[in-house]
Every structure is written in C-alpha cells, then in structure tokens.
Design a protein around this motif. Structure first.
Motif, short mmCIF file in Angstrom:
data_model
loop_
_atom_site.label_atom_id
_atom_site.label_comp_id
_atom_site.label_asym_id
_atom_site.label_seq_id
_atom_site.Cartn_x
_atom_site.Cartn_y
_atom_site.Cartn_z
N ILE A 163 48.20 58.84 43.53
CA ILE A 163 48.29 57.59 44.31
C ILE A 163 49.10 56.60 43.49
O ILE A 163 48.57 55.87 42.63
CB ILE A 163 46.90 57.03 44.63
CG1 ILE A 163 46.01 58.12 45.25
CG2 ILE A 163 47.00 55.83 45.57
CD1 ILE A 163 44.57 57.69 45.49
N SER A 164 50.39 56.55 43.72
CA SER A 164 51.31 55.82 42.83
C SER A 164 51.01 54.32 42.73
O SER A 164 51.20 53.73 41.67
CB SER A 164 52.75 56.03 43.28
OG SER A 164 52.95 55.54 44.59
N SER A 165 50.54 53.70 43.80
CA SER A 165 50.31 52.25 43.78
C SER A 165 48.89 51.89 43.37
O SER A 165 48.53 50.71 43.33
CB SER A 165 50.60 51.66 45.17
OG SER A 165 49.75 52.26 46.14
N LEU A 166 48.07 52.86 43.05
CA LEU A 166 46.66 52.62 42.71
C LEU A 166 46.52 51.86 41.40
O LEU A 166 47.10 52.22 40.39
CB LEU A 166 45.92 53.96 42.61
CG LEU A 166 44.44 53.91 42.21
CD1 LEU A 166 43.61 53.25 43.29
CD2 LEU A 166 43.93 55.32 41.91
N GLY A 198 38.67 50.28 42.04
CA GLY A 198 39.99 50.74 42.43
C GLY A 198 40.68 49.66 43.23
O GLY A 198 40.04 48.92 44.00
N TYR A 199 41.98 49.53 43.06
CA TYR A 199 42.78 48.57 43.82
C TYR A 199 43.81 49.34 44.61
O TYR A 199 44.69 50.01 44.04
CB TYR A 199 43.47 47.58 42.88
CG TYR A 199 42.51 46.65 42.17
CD1 TYR A 199 42.11 45.44 42.74
CD2 TYR A 199 41.99 46.98 40.92
CE1 TYR A 199 41.23 44.59 42.10
CE2 TYR A 199 41.10 46.13 40.26
CZ TYR A 199 40.73 44.93 40.86
OH TYR A 199 39.85 44.10 40.20
N ALA A 200 43.68 49.28 45.93
CA ALA A 200 44.59 50.04 46.80
C ALA A 200 44.78 49.30 48.12
O ALA A 200 43.90 48.54 48.55
CB ALA A 200 44.01 51.43 47.06
N PRO A 248 41.29 45.68 48.34
CA PRO A 248 42.64 45.82 48.92
C PRO A 248 43.68 44.90 48.30
O PRO A 248 44.20 43.99 48.93
CB PRO A 248 42.41 45.49 50.40
CG PRO A 248 41.25 44.54 50.39
CD PRO A 248 40.37 44.98 49.26
N LEU A 249 43.99 45.15 47.02
CA LEU A 249 45.03 44.42 46.31
C LEU A 249 45.89 45.41 45.55
O LEU A 249 45.48 46.54 45.31
CB LEU A 249 44.41 43.43 45.30
CG LEU A 249 43.58 42.27 45.85
CD1 LEU A 249 42.90 41.52 44.71
CD2 LEU A 249 44.44 41.32 46.67
N SER A 250 47.08 44.98 45.15
CA SER A 250 47.95 45.86 44.36
C SER A 250 48.80 45.04 43.41
O SER A 250 48.88 43.81 43.51
CB SER A 250 48.86 46.69 45.28
OG SER A 250 49.74 45.84 46.01
N GLY A 251 49.43 45.73 42.44
CA GLY A 251 50.35 45.10 41.52
C GLY A 251 49.73 43.97 40.71
O GLY A 251 48.61 44.08 40.21
N LEU A 310 42.63 49.07 32.01
CA LEU A 310 43.23 48.18 33.00
C LEU A 310 44.56 48.79 33.42
O LEU A 310 45.49 48.89 32.60
CB LEU A 310 43.42 46.80 32.38
CG LEU A 310 43.61 45.59 33.28
CD1 LEU A 310 42.50 45.48 34.31
CD2 LEU A 310 43.65 44.33 32.44
N VAL A 311 44.66 49.22 34.67
CA VAL A 311 45.86 49.89 35.17
C VAL A 311 46.43 49.10 36.34
O VAL A 311 45.73 48.86 37.33
CB VAL A 311 45.53 51.34 35.63
CG1 VAL A 311 46.77 52.02 36.19
CG2 VAL A 311 44.95 52.16 34.48
N SER A 312 47.69 48.69 36.23
CA SER A 312 48.30 47.94 37.33
C SER A 312 48.81 48.88 38.42
O SER A 312 48.77 48.55 39.60
CB SER A 312 49.45 47.07 36.82
OG SER A 312 50.43 47.85 36.18
N ALA A 313 49.29 50.07 38.02
CA ALA A 313 49.76 51.07 38.98
C ALA A 313 49.85 52.42 38.29
O ALA A 313 50.32 52.52 37.15
CB ALA A 313 51.12 50.68 39.57
N VAL A 314 49.43 53.46 38.99
CA VAL A 314 49.50 54.82 38.47
C VAL A 314 50.95 55.25 38.27
O VAL A 314 51.29 55.91 37.29
CB VAL A 314 48.76 55.80 39.41
CG1 VAL A 314 49.09 57.24 39.08
CG2 VAL A 314 47.25 55.57 39.31
#
Length: 270
Positions: free
Chosen positions: A88-91, A102-104, A124-127, A146-150
C-alpha cells in the motif's frame, strides 16, 4: 538495545503476520542473507528460521521480519492488486509497542476498515497530514515508528524504517524518499504557531515559512534575506521558531513543510 526498524514493525504491528509466516518457515542450518534487508542470519531478530519464497523466476531467502511486511495475506488485505502491508504505497503509520494507527485514504481506507483489522485504528489522512496528526499522539517515553508513506519499493520501505526514541531522535520514514532525522526540540508544534498572524508565516512567498523554505532549498535575493531578518527581529514568537530550526537543510525543510501543514490544518478548524 534499540531494535532495527523492520524488527520493531514485525514484533508489534506485524506480529500476527509473523505467526502465520512461522508455519512455512525453515530452520537456518548455515549463515544466509535476507534478500530484503541484506542482513546475515546471525543479525536477524528471528535468527533460527527463514522463509524460502519464490519471486518471479527465482527463489529468495527472507528473514521473518521482512517476509511479514511483504507476504500476501487475504485476511488483512483482501484480494486484488494490494495484497501485503508493504504493497500500500500511500499508507502511513504510527506504531508503538502497544498501539498501531494506520493512515490511509479512499479505497485503501475502505479496505483496511472492512477486513479483519490489523491496525488498532485507521484514520483517513495521508502524507504530511498524517505525520502532523501522528506527532500529537507519539508516546512520551517509549520507542515508536513513524511512517509518512510506504512508497513504491518494498526494499526501500524496509531500509527506510528507523525507530524513534522520545527525548533523543525522531525518524520520519518514507519508502520513497528515505528517512529524515529530527531532534524533538527542533520540531515545530501547533502551540508554537498559535497567536502568530498567518500573514507573517505564509504570505505569497514573503512569510517566515515561505522565506525559510526558499532559503533552505535555493538562493534568495538580498532583499528577501533582509525581509526574513526583519521578521525574526521584530517578532519574538517567530524568533523562537527560528531558533528551533535544524542545521541540516533536509531536516529543516521537512520541519518547515510540516509547520505549513499544521498552520493549514489550524486555519481549517477555525
């Protein structure tokens, strides 16, 4: 001793995936190397077993920690193109020893909230929005991820993982851009921005955040340099922000970008 990022992920959020991977694991009989993290087996968290997985037209060796991140699992990820945690690249993620968020967005949010839950909570947030939210929820005295995006690359995602230590160092992990380290006292928090007129921070390229980002990423004119110094000299709250800035330009630009996101979110709540 601080765990490697991928091991921290595997022993917290990824624990149920590791338990499934154990069923097909093989005993390590001699020193081998993981195809993903490139660590030899004597440096793995799960030192005694490995997974022999077919990838395209060859077979690769994986440590259990890495395999748990890339293994397909229909229970947690369903069927279709996205089949694994690292798929999930944007996760985005905030993972502590006791809780995971999780943020998706869009279809990924719908999938993660309709199947067997892997995360304790999905937002439901991203970036940058997900990082701005996560920073308000990090533990004060326990390690976390802490991961901003996979990102698009499973290998880059795994190599980007670094464990943050409150009071010492925050790592902002991104599978596409790598990891950026920032000391806690260098971070701008929403409270730091309260009471400062928005036009002094962002104003068509002439606010403090605008000028600092421009100065950090490229050359600015002497006139804009003077405008920046004037903002700092005449506004104690901005001077306090100025003192926080990391010396490293990559970390400084990231902190400024997050500050802009926090300011935007604060304005939207008014």
């Amino acid at each position: 001793m601080t765990l490697a990022g991928i091991d921290f992920l595997a022993t917290t959020l990824g624990k149920p995936l590791v338990e499934k991977a154990m069923k097909s694991a093989l005993p390590v009989e001699h020193r081998v190397t993981c195809a993903y993290c490139e660590r030899p087996s004597d440096e793995w968290y799960y030192k005694d077993v490995y997974v022999n997985e077919k990838s395209y037209d060859y077979t690769e060796i994986r440590c259990l920690s890495c395999h748990s991140a890339v293994m397909p699992d229909t229970e947690y990820f369903g069927t279709g193109k996205i089949k694994s945690l690292a798929g999930i690249s944007s996760l985005g993620m905030l993972v502590t020893e006791t809780k995971s968020i999780g943020y998706a967005t869009k279809t990924h949010f719908e999938k993660l909230t309709s199947l067997e839950p892997l995360f304790d909570e999905v937002i439901p947030l991203s970036g940058d929005d997900c990082i701005a939210d996560a920073l308000q929820k990090v533990p004060e005295d326990k390690p976390f991820l802490l991961v901003s995006a996979v990102g698009q690359s499973r290998e880059k995602f795994i190599s980007s993982l670094q464990v943050s230590e409150p009071g010492r160092m925050f790592w902002f992990c991104d599978g596409g851009k790598g990891a950026i380290s920032v000391r806690p006292h260098e971070l701008v928090q929403p409270d730091d921005l309260q009471g400062i007129p928005k036009k002094l921070l962002t104003n068509k390229g002439l606010g403090w955040i605008d000028l600092m980002r421009a100065k950090t990423t490229r050359y600015i004119s002497s006139e804009r340099e003077e405008a920046l110094l004037k903002l700092v000299d005449e506004n104690p709250a901005i001077a306090a922000l100025h003192k926080k800035m990391p010396a490293d330009p990559h970390a400084r630009n990231y902190v400024l970008k997050l500050a802009g996101t926090m300011l935007k979110n604060a304005e939207q709540k008014k």
